[in-house]
Design a protein around this motif. Structure first.
Motif, PDB file in Angstrom:
ATOM      1  N   GLU A 239      90.546  70.054  13.665  1.00 37.40           N
ATOM      2  CA  GLU A 239      91.239  71.267  13.081  1.00 37.40           C
ATOM      3  C   GLU A 239      90.288  71.666  12.039  1.00 37.40           C
ATOM      4  O   GLU A 239      90.072  70.894  10.861  1.00 37.40           O
TER       5      GLU A 239
ATOM      6  N   ALA B 188      88.640  72.618   8.850  1.00 36.32           N
ATOM      7  CA  ALA B 188      88.735  72.411   7.430  1.00 36.32           C
ATOM      8  C   ALA B 188      89.645  71.481   7.227  1.00 36.32           C
ATOM      9  O   ALA B 188      90.105  71.158   6.134  1.00 36.32           O
ATOM     10  N   VAL B 189      90.471  70.548   8.288  1.00 35.80           N
ATOM     11  CA  VAL B 189      91.184  69.567   7.942  1.00 35.80           C
ATOM     12  C   VAL B 189      90.731  68.176   8.449  1.00 35.80           C
ATOM     13  O   VAL B 189      90.580  67.242   7.704  1.00 35.80           O
TER      14      VAL B 189
ATOM     15  N   ASP C  71      86.444  67.924   8.467  1.00 40.07           N
ATOM     16  CA  ASP C  71      86.438  68.901   9.170  1.00 40.07           C
ATOM     17  C   ASP C  71      86.085  68.734  10.474  1.00 40.07           C
ATOM     18  O   ASP C  71      85.879  67.857  10.991  1.00 40.07           O
TER      19      ASP C  71
END
Lengths: 715, 329
Positions: B91, B93-94, B117
């Motif tokens: 996902e 930036a997650v 990231d």
């Protein structure tokens, strides 16, 4: 077999459009350039402090204020494998999750989830994130009201911005435009175009939308009381415009300057010399009529000192004799400029000669203009700044954020100089040579700034077409630029400031006057003498610098004369003139004045510390940048003044058997073009009478005068 | 071999052109960022929308799929001499993740999580015992497994890049790992202890892809190890990372290059990128064999079948194109 390179960007855009239309049944999806990019711009995503920075932020770069929609589109939709959007789940797109702060975002919450902008971007992604029509763009914006004349402060009103699109449609973009005020103390502007007026005076609000710029003016009278119409007799077109504005702004006008004030001012402005003792005495003892002032003006305009000073002004503007120039070439170039000033050659003819010059630097002096730089881009920047008062350097890397110039405009303009080269001691023009667009790599055909017609590519010298376009009376910038510069030289402040930054978002204080003067200048053969004479014969020029009531608050509407710092050379010459001891310059004939120096390489600590123009770059401030401690200390205790007390005027005054009062009066006349006031006499007469060393006492008086504010400024 | 230039649309023998935007199977195509042929050459695998698509090796059309609920899938790799399919993504930036599937059952064998990231790239070494994972969080990690095992253990985290790691590759002779990054550098690491051996800073823009030349080409153990890199700076460069040498620069690209792959015999190098064109170079001399337009959009992924007969490319629009390479010889 050769392969034709595809127009990739077009390919991407076309493919995306096809896909979007097929999926969504041919409906009209939101276009990126006019539907999405303005939202991101309004949210500040592509501002210089955020992703619009030269290197972007957090690995994500956008073009500054969205000047390059196609590149922004690619970065958003395609870079890093399409990381930033998720067409299958639009709300999961980084493009939405970051600015809505669902994920950590250093730039804060820019697109709230419950906002219209968020919804539109989400919809656009769901529609396949298309670019939309490549042709559709904003061609202009209008700002209403363009001028707001308010009677009182603490007032709020709204600006309305309309975009004109290339398909002929109009769109209200008030909520999407960007606003900034050039004077928050007078008019503060909010994000939605609401203007709050809290101060008196004039402010401009710059409006920017989709690469187009506009401006709105806000005016509030300085006082509640209207001024009488007869306080400012109108002698000519200048006075009519200035008077009308002053009346609107309820600004009283200072009275006509006294004779001594006028005489000193006009001498310094036209010749860079103080009036001689004899001239001052004769004028102050005369009838003091306007006719007498006219005679002085005409005499000064016809003097060789006028040629000296205005040659210096022009050579400062053209940056003659900077580091790159050779002494011989500089002498030749300087001599040519001096000849044009002496002959009062029409300004357009001078500029045409400069822009089309070629050949040996010694025998074709105007060709030295092209020694300013070797790179066509630098030459273009010099030419636009010097002759059009326009700074285009921003557009070398990105669209100008406060003007209309794009990279294409910049490189097409630079293309006029692509075939000029400096070889040995000669300027040559070849039939080949191009300037390439930095992104596309495509050679750019030349096109004038703001022009729509590309100059046909022939083997003829492209600069001829450039010079013709530039000096054409239909070119709005050419005449305005020189008029504005001369206005500033004489009045102390340009109608547009800075004088090399004419643009729609930096409007003139008196647009109609600037236009009228420019038209008059063009229609009268670009006659510099005539322009200068028109200005100095106006009442506007001749009013006193002493303020009258609330016009002390005015620093741009010419309700009183403004103090002008003397150029370094003029100041040094004035010191020499008052003290009677000339400055000596190495390698120059005895008696050479500072304004007569050729180039800037003649060593002179005095000129350096006084801040002479180095001519390595623009010196529009008049040659005395800063001041500072070194300058102050030098004038208080340095050789420039101290070396001129022994001998010269002090010795001559003391050699004469005259009363102290006469000595005091002569020094005042020499330095300030006025007689001492009663209180000044009362201060100095007893000092000189009681002095054990009369020489020291007179020196003290002279030192005091030369270090006074009244001497240092042309007022 | 005839080394003539061939126009993609005229001279080459395209078995099938299938703009398999998958509209028939799903409404929203995703950019094809990951492509790999199965070791037996019978299937072509690509990323799909929160799933892995299994495609026909003949026309690229989607034949089946199995779920993989990573919001983004960046890269896919088959384990040599094994049964693992590694799918990298996450996902943005997650979080990042490499999901290891048993290819035979298409079930999840293990999840290798990666903080912060996306996992941007994934690659096995030639023996299939090491797995390298590049991440957008500026690091890379190396995982080890025993032959026949599906259990991977992290042995190194490679830190030092100043931007997302976009590419990773193992030297065919096993000594080094190379990583390429958005920070414009290529770093060479030791497979023994994860030590940084050297950094190449020649590229002027992002390094998007790295691929080692298969050793089979020479049949000679002493053949120098060569690695190719593709960059946004419009160049492909050939390196000898183990001795710290840049060998050549290929400058035929007129736009950023994103994908590289060597033919299994090591004789040809294929490149593609923003131009939507595929180029085939002589791996020895960099002579351009041919180039041709393959897409009207950006090509992100290339894969060559194990027998070297087919080249697959995938682009932003979701289209997968299969080209028969036998027609080029």
């Amino acid at each position: 077999m050769k392969f034709r390179a595809p127009c990739f960007r077009s390919g991407v855009v076309m493919a995306t459009c096809l896909w979007a239309n097929s999926v969504f049944g041919g409906g009209e999806p939101l276009p990126f350039r006019t539907g999405i990019l303005p939202l991101l711009t309004k949210a500040g995503c592509n501002a210089g402090a955020c992703h619009g920075a030269a290197t972007g932020q957090g690995g994500f770069k956008l073009s500054l204020f969205g000047y390059d929609p196609e590149e922004d589109f690619e970065r958003i939709t395609r870079e890093l494998g399409g990381r930033r959007i998720d067409r299958a789940a639009p709300s999961e797109s980084l493009l939405l999750r970051k600015p809505s702060r669902q994920l950590d975002h250093e730039g804060g919450r820019r697109l709230p989830r419950d906002g219209g902008a968020y919804e539109k971007v989400e919809r656009w992604i769901a529609e396949g994130a298309p670019f939309g029509s490549q042709e559709l763009c904003v061609t202009a914006i209008t700002v209403e009201p363009a001028v707001s004349f308010l009677q009182a402060t603490n007032t709020t009103f709204n600006l309305h911005v309309t975009a004109l699109l290339s398909n002929g449609s109009r769109e209200d973009v008030t909520t999407l435009a960007l606003y900034s005020s050039n004077n928050d103390a007078i008019a503060d502007v909010g994000k939605q175009g609401e203007v709050h007026v809290s101060g008196r005076g004039v402010a401009s609000v710059m409006v920017r939308y989709s690469g187009q710029v506009g401006a709105a003016r806000v005016m509030v009278p300085f006082g509640d009381e209207a001024v009488r119409d007869d306080t400012f007799p109108k002698d000519n077109i200048i006075d009519e415009h200035i008077g009308a504005t002053l009346k609107r702004l309820h600004l009283p006008t200072s009275p006509l300057s006294r004779d001594g004030e006028f005489l000193r001012r006009v001498h310094l402005d036209l010749t860079g010399r103080l009036p001689s003792l004899e001239t001052a005495r004769a004028f102050l003892g005369g009838p003091g009529s306007l006719a007498a002032r006219l005679r002085v003006i005409d005499d000064l305009l016809a003097s060789s000192e006028f040629v000296d000073l205005w040659t210096m002004r022009l050579t400062d503007l053209l940056l003659i004799g900077g580091k790159r120039a050779s002494d011989d070439a500089t002498r030749s170039y300087h001599g040519w400029v001096r000849e044009q000033v002496a002959l009062n050659t029409p300004y357009d003819k001078i500029v045409r000669a400069l822009l089309t010059a070629r050949g040996p630097l010694l025998t074709a002096p105007p060709a030295n203009f092209f020694t300013l730089a070797n790179d066509p881009r630098d030459l273009a920047e010099h030419a636009s700044r010097i002759f059009l008062g326009t700074q285009i350097a921003c557009a070398r890397c990105h669209a100008h954020p406060a003007d209309r110039w794009t990279q294409e405009d910049y490189y097409r303009f630079a293309a006029y100089f692509a075939r000029v080269s400096h070889e040995g001691n000669s300027i040559k023009v070849s039939s080949r040579g191009e300037v390439d667009h930095p992104k596309t790599g495509a050679p750019m055909s030349p096109r004038p700034l703001g022009g729509s017609t590309i100059t046909p590519d022939t083997e003829a010298d492209r600069r001829i077409a450039l010079a013709g376009w530039m000096t054409d009376s239909n070119n709005p910038l050419f005449a305005r630029t020189i008029v504005n510069r001369i206005w500033k030289a004489l009045l102390g402040r340009g109608l547009v400031e800075p004088v090399d930054d004419l643009r729609p978002t930096n409007p003139a204080t008196h647009p109609a006057l600037l236009e009228a003067l420019a038209v008059d200048f063009s229609t009268h053969g670009h006659d510099l003498h005539r322009l200068i004479r028109s200005i100095v014969t106006s009442r506007t020029y001749q009013i006193t610098s002493r303020t009258a009531g609330i016009n002390r608050l005015d620093d741009r509407f010419f309700s009183h004369a403004y103090l002008k710092e003397m150029p370094a050379a003029v100041f040094l010459d004035a010191v020499a003139q008052v003290t009677g001891i000339p400055e000596v310059f190495d390698g120059c004939p005895e008696g050479t004045r500072a304004v007569q120096l050729i180039g800037v390489r003649t060593p002179s600590y005095a000129l350096d510390v006084l801040g002479r123009c180095s001519r390595d770059g623009p010196c529009e401030s008049g040659g005395r940048p800063g001041g500072g401690l070194a300058q102050a200390l030098h004038l208080i205790n340095g050789s420039t003044l101290n070396a001129k007390f022994a001998g010269g005027i002090v010795t001559r005054l003391l050699a004469r058997a005259s009363p102290d009062r006469e000595r005091i009066e002569e020094l005042y006349l020499r330095a300030l073009t006025r007689l001492p006031a009663a209180e000044e006499l009362a201060e100095w007469e007893p000092r000189l009478a009681a002095a054990l060393n009369p020489s020291e006492a007179v020196e003290d008086l002279l030192w005091t005068l030369l270090n006074s504010r009244e001497f240092a400024f042309n007022h | 071999m005839s080394r003539l230039h061939h126009d993609w649309g005229v001279a080459s023998a395209i078995i099938a052109l299938a703009l398999s935007t998958a509209r028939a199977l799903e409404p929203i195509p995703v950019p094809i960022t990951a492509l790999a042929f199965s070791p037996d050459g019978l299937a072509l695998v690509s990323n799909g929308s929160r799933r892995v698509d299994i495609r026909s090796v003949h026309d690229g059309s989607v034949r089946s799929h199995f779920p993989c609920d990573l919001p983004k899938i960046s890269a896919i790799a088959f384990q040599p001499r094994g049964n693992i399919l590694a799918v990298a993504g996450g996902e943005p930036a997650v979080r990042g993740e490499v999901r290891l599937f048993d290819w035979r059952t298409q079930t999840v064998a293990q999840r290798l999580t990666n903080p912060e990231d996306l996992a941007t790239s994934v690659r096995f070494n030639t023996s299939g015992t090491l797995l390298g994972v590049g991440s957008a969080n500026h690091s890379a990690s190396v995982w080890r497994t025993a032959p026949g095992s599906t259990n991977f253990t992290k042995i190194f985290t490679l830190t030092g890049h100043a931007g997302p790691v976009l590419a990773i590759a193992f030297s065919p002779i096993g000594r080094t790992i190379v990583t390429g990054s958005a920070d414009r550098s290529i770093k060479v690491w030791s497979t023994e202890d994860g030590r940084l051996l050297r950094t190449f800073s020649h590229h002027l823009e992002c390094v998007n892809a790295l691929v080692f030349r298969p050793q089979a080409a020479s049949g000679d153990e002493a053949f120098p190890v060569a690695c190719a890199s593709a960059s946004d700076d419009r160049t492909v460069r050939i390196w000898q990372p183990e001795i710290g040498r840049m060998v050549r620069i290929i400058r035929q690209h007129r736009a950023p290059a994103f994908a590289l792959v060597y033919a299994p015999d090591g004789l040809s190098l294929f490149s593609a990128g923003k131009e939507g064109r595929i180029r085939r170079f002589d791996a020895e001399s960099d002579t351009l064999f041919y180039e041709g337009s393959a897409s009207s959009d950006w090509i992100y992924a290339l894969a060559v079948s194990p027998d070297g007969s087919k080249l697959a490319s995938g682009d932003w629009s979701g289209a997968v194109l299969i080209r028969d390479l036998r027609g080029d010889k």
